[in-house]
Enzyme design. Structure first.
Site, PDB file in Angstrom:
ATOM      1  N   ASN A 210     -12.034  -6.214  -0.665  1.00 48.64           N
ATOM      2  CA  ASN A 210     -11.678  -7.542  -1.188  1.00 48.64           C
ATOM      3  C   ASN A 210     -12.241  -8.618  -0.264  1.00 48.64           C
ATOM      4  O   ASN A 210     -12.895  -8.305   0.735  1.00 48.64           O
ATOM      5  CB  ASN A 210     -10.157  -7.652  -1.347  1.00 48.64           C
ATOM      6  N   ASP A 279      -4.382  -2.049  -3.043  1.00 46.07           N
ATOM      7  CA  ASP A 279      -3.239  -1.400  -3.687  1.00 46.07           C
ATOM      8  C   ASP A 279      -3.613  -0.020  -4.228  1.00 46.07           C
ATOM      9  O   ASP A 279      -2.783   0.865  -4.329  1.00 46.07           O
ATOM     10  CB  ASP A 279      -2.716  -2.270  -4.836  1.00 46.07           C
ATOM     11  N   ASP A 308       2.561   1.347   0.106  1.00 48.90           N
ATOM     12  CA  ASP A 308       2.805  -0.044   0.493  1.00 48.90           C
ATOM     13  C   ASP A 308       3.289  -0.028   1.952  1.00 48.90           C
ATOM     14  O   ASP A 308       4.401   0.422   2.245  1.00 48.90           O
ATOM     15  CB  ASP A 308       3.861  -0.662  -0.434  1.00 48.90           C
ATOM     16  N   PHE A 325       2.843 -11.606   3.489  1.00 48.37           N
ATOM     17  CA  PHE A 325       2.042 -12.657   2.862  1.00 48.37           C
ATOM     18  C   PHE A 325       2.043 -12.414   1.362  1.00 48.37           C
ATOM     19  O   PHE A 325       1.963 -11.273   0.914  1.00 48.37           O
ATOM     20  CB  PHE A 325       0.590 -12.609   3.358  1.00 48.37           C
ATOM     21  N   LYS A 339       8.520 -11.080  -3.988  1.00 46.09           N
ATOM     22  CA  LYS A 339       8.066 -10.138  -2.946  1.00 46.09           C
ATOM     23  C   LYS A 339       9.011 -10.141  -1.743  1.00 46.09           C
ATOM     24  O   LYS A 339       9.265  -9.104  -1.138  1.00 46.09           O
ATOM     25  CB  LYS A 339       6.635 -10.475  -2.507  1.00 46.09           C
ATOM     26  N   LYS A 343      10.486  -6.516  -1.130  1.00 46.48           N
ATOM     27  CA  LYS A 343      10.064  -5.816   0.086  1.00 46.48           C
ATOM     28  C   LYS A 343      11.061  -6.021   1.240  1.00 46.48           C
ATOM     29  O   LYS A 343      10.785  -5.651   2.376  1.00 46.48           O
ATOM     30  CB  LYS A 343       8.662  -6.267   0.500  1.00 46.48           C
TER      31      LYS A 343
HETATM   32  N1  CTP Z   1       0.978  -4.926   1.555  1.00 53.00           N
HETATM   33  C1  CTP Z   1       1.059  -3.752   2.279  1.00 53.00           C
HETATM   34  N2  CTP Z   1       0.603  -2.588   1.761  1.00 53.00           N
HETATM   35  C2  CTP Z   1       0.070  -2.540   0.524  1.00 53.00           C
HETATM   36  C3  CTP Z   1      -0.018  -3.733  -0.241  1.00 53.00           C
HETATM   37  C4  CTP Z   1       0.445  -4.892   0.311  1.00 53.00           C
HETATM   38  O1  CTP Z   1       1.538  -3.796   3.430  1.00 53.00           O
HETATM   39  N3  CTP Z   1      -0.358  -1.393   0.040  1.00 53.00           N
HETATM   40  C5  CTP Z   1       1.515  -6.176   2.150  1.00 53.00           C
HETATM   41  C6  CTP Z   1       0.496  -7.269   2.358  1.00 53.00           C
HETATM   42  O2  CTP Z   1      -0.055  -7.217   3.666  1.00 53.00           O
HETATM   43  C7  CTP Z   1       1.314  -8.527   2.163  1.00 53.00           C
HETATM   44  C8  CTP Z   1       2.378  -8.127   1.171  1.00 53.00           C
HETATM   45  O3  CTP Z   1       2.432  -6.707   1.229  1.00 53.00           O
HETATM   46  O4  CTP Z   1       1.980  -8.940   3.329  1.00 53.00           O
HETATM   47  C9  CTP Z   1       2.119  -8.591  -0.244  1.00 53.00           C
HETATM   48  O5  CTP Z   1       0.955  -8.027  -0.698  1.00 53.00           O
HETATM   49  P1  CTP Z   1       0.421  -8.160  -2.205  1.00 53.00           P
HETATM   50  O6  CTP Z   1      -0.750  -7.270  -2.348  1.00 53.00           O
HETATM   51  O7  CTP Z   1       0.221  -9.572  -2.540  1.00 53.00           O
HETATM   52  O8  CTP Z   1       1.653  -7.654  -2.989  1.00 53.00           O
HETATM   53  P2  CTP Z   1       1.855  -6.491  -3.947  1.00 53.00           P
HETATM   54  O9  CTP Z   1       3.267  -6.088  -3.764  1.00 53.00           O
HETATM   55  O10 CTP Z   1       0.842  -5.419  -3.733  1.00 53.00           O
HETATM   56  O11 CTP Z   1       1.703  -7.178  -5.362  1.00 53.00           O
HETATM   57  P3  CTP Z   1       0.440  -7.650  -6.235  1.00 53.00           P
HETATM   58  O12 CTP Z   1      -0.808  -7.102  -5.601  1.00 53.00           O
HETATM   59  O13 CTP Z   1       0.719  -7.092  -7.553  1.00 53.00           O
HETATM   60  O14 CTP Z   1       0.477  -9.146  -6.230  1.00 53.00           O
END
Ligand code: CTP
Length: 400
Positions: A210, A279, A308, A325, A339, A343
């Site tokens: 990304n 993800d 996650d 974040f 979130k 979380k």
């Molecule tokens: N994060 C993480 N591990 C993952 C995905 C996300 O630790 N596999 C953490 C990111 O570093 C961030 C937070 O979770 O601090 C939110 O990440 P984000 O990708 O925006 O949230 P998701 O829960 O994955 O939701 P979406 O992608 O559907 O918005």
């Protein structure tokens, strides 16, 4: 007030020629208002007498793990509970190796293993021993486990060699050590930060990633260091330099990031998850490069979910202060609040990544800090300044 006043300090002394300087350290600690208990290794007693350190500290000096008298009075677990911090000066190569491998075969190593607060070491050894790759590995392991390492300094050694390995002077050790207790900042706090993107390989030459540049996470690491914290930065592949003083761990995939975070999380006070973790990852990694074929006008890549990381940390017992974040392109505040709740975070930083001038891969940012009962807006400015404000906000929340 002096930051060492009214603190219980356990001074470990191991067997090196610099042990004579530990008498000066005891005096300086007492002068700063600390209560001092000295624990010596057997070989330290060859260099300085327990009686000297007992007279200066005003407390009985301990050295034997199996001494019934000591264990009946203040045994190794009581000593570990009593201390606010442990300083081992000098620390020999042997003690470094023991501490790095978690051994507990004498009083000092047992106390160190049982101790849960800040631990500082002032290494002292011959320059060749310090340069040896095994010592280097041990130092890395100790840093991984949040030990504070002071020095060593360089110069002429007792054996006549010249190089790195001399114990720092007591004055320098005291300066470093007293910073552990300075209030109002993040001194003495261990911060673990993830930053950057992850790369999820498809075949040996391709991957899914990304647009995260890692800048925000790196600025947070810098701001944390400036506040006196010990920083471990687990970073995906980026093109920027890590701030000096951070313990940098480079990873590529989300899985590697997960492993590294779980490895470093013990003793972490604050976990800031700023990485843009993928993800999903390709279900199958092709060990050979995928070739185009005239038969297929399209191909598809099956994807499977990554763990996650932030959520996994929120599920451990004794979890640190958790900061996540929320990088969003729409409905920023509501998505961020979801979130925060899902979380189980202490704080979420809502970051609009829909535009080009803030968020991903840009120099500036504009964020809203959201906790369970309030919102705090930081207007658009350099990521460095935004990071300093975030760190200040977190340190104020932690002391309040
Ligand atoms: N994060 C993480 N591990 C993952 C995905 C996300 O630790 N596999 C953490 C990111 O570093 C961030 C937070 O979770 O601090 C939110 O990440 P984000 O990708 O925006 O949230 P998701 O829960 O994955 O939701 P979406 O992608 O559907 O918005």
């Amino acid at each position: 007030m002096n930051s060492l006043a009214n603190k219980n300090i356990l001074l470990g002394v191991t067997g090196g020629i610099a042990a004579y300087k530990s008498a000066e350290i005891v005096r300086a600690l007492k002068k700063a208002g600390s209560s001092v208990r000295v624990v010596m290794t057997k070989s330290a007693e060859e260099f300085i007498t327990p009686l000297t350190l007992q007279a200066l500290s005003g407390n009985k000096v301990s050295s034997d793990l199996l001494d019934p008298e000591t264990e009946a009075g203040m045994g190794h677990i009581e000593l570990a509970k009593w201390a606010d911090a442990i300083l081992i000066a000098p620390t020999t190569a042997n003690t470094l190796a023991k501490l790095a491998s978690g051994r507990a075969d004498d009083l000092l190593s047992s106390i160190s293993l049982a101790f849960e607060g800040p631990l500082a070491l002032a290494p002292a050894m011959n320059q060749a021993m310090w340069k040896d790759s095994r010592t280097k590995e041990n130092i890395e392991k100790l840093k991984d486990n949040n030990f504070n390492i002071y020095g060593p300094g360089s110069g002429e050694q007792a054996c006549g060699d010249i190089g790195l390995g001399r114990m720092l002077e007591p004055e320098e050790i005291m300066l470093n050590f007293s910073l552990l207790f300075e209030e109002g900042h993040l001194n003495n706090k261990n911060i673990l930060i993830t930053a950057g993107p992850t790369q999820e390989p498809i075949d040996p030459v391709r991957y899914i990633t990304n647009r995260s540049s890692g800048k925000m996470g790196y600025c947070l690491a810098e701001a944390s260091l400036e506040s006196g914290a010990n920083v471990t930065l687990v970073s995906g592949p980026v093109n920027i330099e890590a701030p000096e003083g951070a313990h940098l761990v480079k990873v590529q995939t989300a899985e590697e990031m997960y492993e590294s975070v779980m490895h470093h999380i013990k003793n972490t006070d604050i976990f800031i998850s700023s990485a843009a973790v993928a993800d999903y990852k390709p279900e199958n990694f092709s060990k050979d490069k995928i070739k185009k074929s005239d038969k297929n006008s399209e191909i598809s890549i099956g994807m499977t979910k990554n763990k996650d990381i932030l959520k996994s940390v929120s599920e451990i017992s004794n979890k640190p202060y958790l900061v996540g974040f929320a990088a969003e392109t729409n409905d920023l505040i509501n998505n961020a609040k979801l979130k925060l709740k899902n979380k189980k975070l202490d704080l979420i930083i809502a970051n609009d990544v829909s535009g080009k001038d803030i968020g991903f891969d840009s120099e500036e940012n504009e964020v809203t800090l959201i906790n369970s009962d309030s919102e705090f807006f930081i207007e658009k400015e350099s990521k460095k300044k935004v990071a300093s404000k975030i760190i200040k906000y977190i340190s104020e929340k932690l002391v309040s």
